[in-house]
Scaffold this motif. Sequence first.
Motif, PDB file in Angstrom:
ATOM      1  N   ILE A  26      96.631  26.734 -65.560  1.00 50.17           N
ATOM      2  CA  ILE A  26      97.536  26.651 -66.711  1.00 50.17           C
ATOM      3  C   ILE A  26      98.837  25.965 -66.310  1.00 50.17           C
ATOM      4  CG2 ILE A  26      98.928  28.013 -68.325  1.00 50.17           C
ATOM      5  CD1 ILE A  26      96.593  30.080 -68.288  1.00 50.17           C
ATOM      6  N   ALA A  27      99.386  26.345 -65.144  1.00 52.50           N
ATOM      7  CA  ALA A  27     100.620  25.707 -64.668  1.00 52.50           C
ATOM      8  C   ALA A  27     100.407  24.217 -64.465  1.00 52.50           C
ATOM      9  CB  ALA A  27     101.086  26.363 -63.374  1.00 52.50           C
ATOM     10  N   ILE A  29      98.214  22.254 -65.984  1.00 48.94           N
ATOM     11  CA  ILE A  29      98.072  21.582 -67.287  1.00 48.94           C
ATOM     12  C   ILE A  29      99.436  21.422 -67.946  1.00 48.94           C
ATOM     13  CG2 ILE A  29      97.150  21.859 -69.626  1.00 48.94           C
ATOM     14  CD1 ILE A  29      94.642  23.140 -68.278  1.00 48.94           C
ATOM     15  N   LEU A  30     100.256  22.484 -67.894  1.00 46.68           N
ATOM     16  CA  LEU A  30     101.599  22.376 -68.464  1.00 46.68           C
ATOM     17  C   LEU A  30     102.425  21.322 -67.738  1.00 46.68           C
ATOM     18  CD1 LEU A  30     102.566  26.091 -69.176  1.00 46.68           C
ATOM     19  CD2 LEU A  30     102.183  24.277 -70.839  1.00 46.68           C
ATOM     20  N   VAL A  33     101.312  17.969 -69.020  1.00 45.74           N
ATOM     21  CA  VAL A  33     101.837  17.713 -70.366  1.00 45.74           C
ATOM     22  C   VAL A  33     103.322  17.356 -70.288  1.00 45.74           C
ATOM     23  CG1 VAL A  33     102.373  18.794 -72.588  1.00 45.74           C
ATOM     24  CG2 VAL A  33     100.114  19.109 -71.565  1.00 45.74           C
ATOM     25  N   PHE A  34     104.098  18.159 -69.534  1.00 44.43           N
ATOM     26  CA  PHE A  34     105.519  17.856 -69.383  1.00 44.43           C
ATOM     27  C   PHE A  34     105.711  16.496 -68.722  1.00 44.43           C
ATOM     28  CE2 PHE A  34     106.519  22.653 -69.178  1.00 44.43           C
ATOM     29  CZ  PHE A  34     106.672  22.710 -70.559  1.00 44.43           C
ATOM     30  N   ASP A  61     106.234  16.054 -62.188  1.00 44.41           N
ATOM     31  CA  ASP A  61     105.319  16.959 -62.902  1.00 44.41           C
ATOM     32  C   ASP A  61     103.866  16.568 -62.676  1.00 44.41           C
ATOM     33  OD1 ASP A  61     106.833  19.000 -64.079  1.00 44.41           O
ATOM     34  OD2 ASP A  61     107.490  17.695 -65.696  1.00 44.41           O
ATOM     35  N   TYR A  65     100.867  18.794 -60.995  1.00 46.26           N
ATOM     36  CA  TYR A  65      99.522  18.923 -61.564  1.00 46.26           C
ATOM     37  C   TYR A  65      98.444  18.646 -60.520  1.00 46.26           C
ATOM     38  CZ  TYR A  65      95.318  17.558 -64.070  1.00 46.26           C
ATOM     39  OH  TYR A  65      94.008  17.428 -64.479  1.00 46.26           O
ATOM     40  N   VAL A 101     108.691  27.419 -67.091  1.00 49.22           N
ATOM     41  CA  VAL A 101     107.370  27.984 -67.388  1.00 49.22           C
ATOM     42  C   VAL A 101     106.394  27.696 -66.254  1.00 49.22           C
ATOM     43  CG1 VAL A 101     105.428  27.940 -68.997  1.00 49.22           C
ATOM     44  CG2 VAL A 101     107.754  27.827 -69.880  1.00 49.22           C
ATOM     45  N   VAL A 102     106.383  26.472 -65.771  1.00 49.96           N
ATOM     46  CA  VAL A 102     105.496  26.094 -64.664  1.00 49.96           C
ATOM     47  C   VAL A 102     105.847  26.912 -63.426  1.00 49.96           C
ATOM     48  CG1 VAL A 102     104.834  24.218 -63.116  1.00 49.96           C
ATOM     49  CG2 VAL A 102     105.088  23.778 -65.561  1.00 49.96           C
TER      50      VAL A 102
END
Length: 127
Positions: A26-27, A29-30, A33-34, A61, A65, A101-102
């Motif tokens: 999830i981290a 993927i975020l 996206v960022f 970022d 990923y 968030v990440v």
Amino acid sequence: MGVQPQPTVPSRPPPEADTIRNLTRIAGILALVFGIIFIIVGVIFLIVIVGIIPIILGVIDILIYTNCNEIIKLVDIGRYRDAKEKTLVWMIIGFIFGGIVVGILLLVAYLKYDELLRYTPVTSTYV
């Protein structure tokens, strides 16, 4: 000469490994996206000098990923200590450059490693 005990590999990884894998995924993927958003914003604002900063953040970022994917691979093959060390580095970079968030997701995954490392599978069976 007796029969030597044979190490056995658990048929299913411990639940902590699944949690770490999911949080890291999830981290990652975020972060992707960022990263894409930062690069797009940077290109749009490139006309002004300020556009270079979002591009740099976007590239970082995307690096987060790709390293999250490497961490997941380490967890998949059972190299939990290596994965924990790598998670620490990218968690710090995530907090600084990737977004709160990440960083938080990687922090929670990092904290789960202690539970995972305490897990000791059955290492011997007699045949």
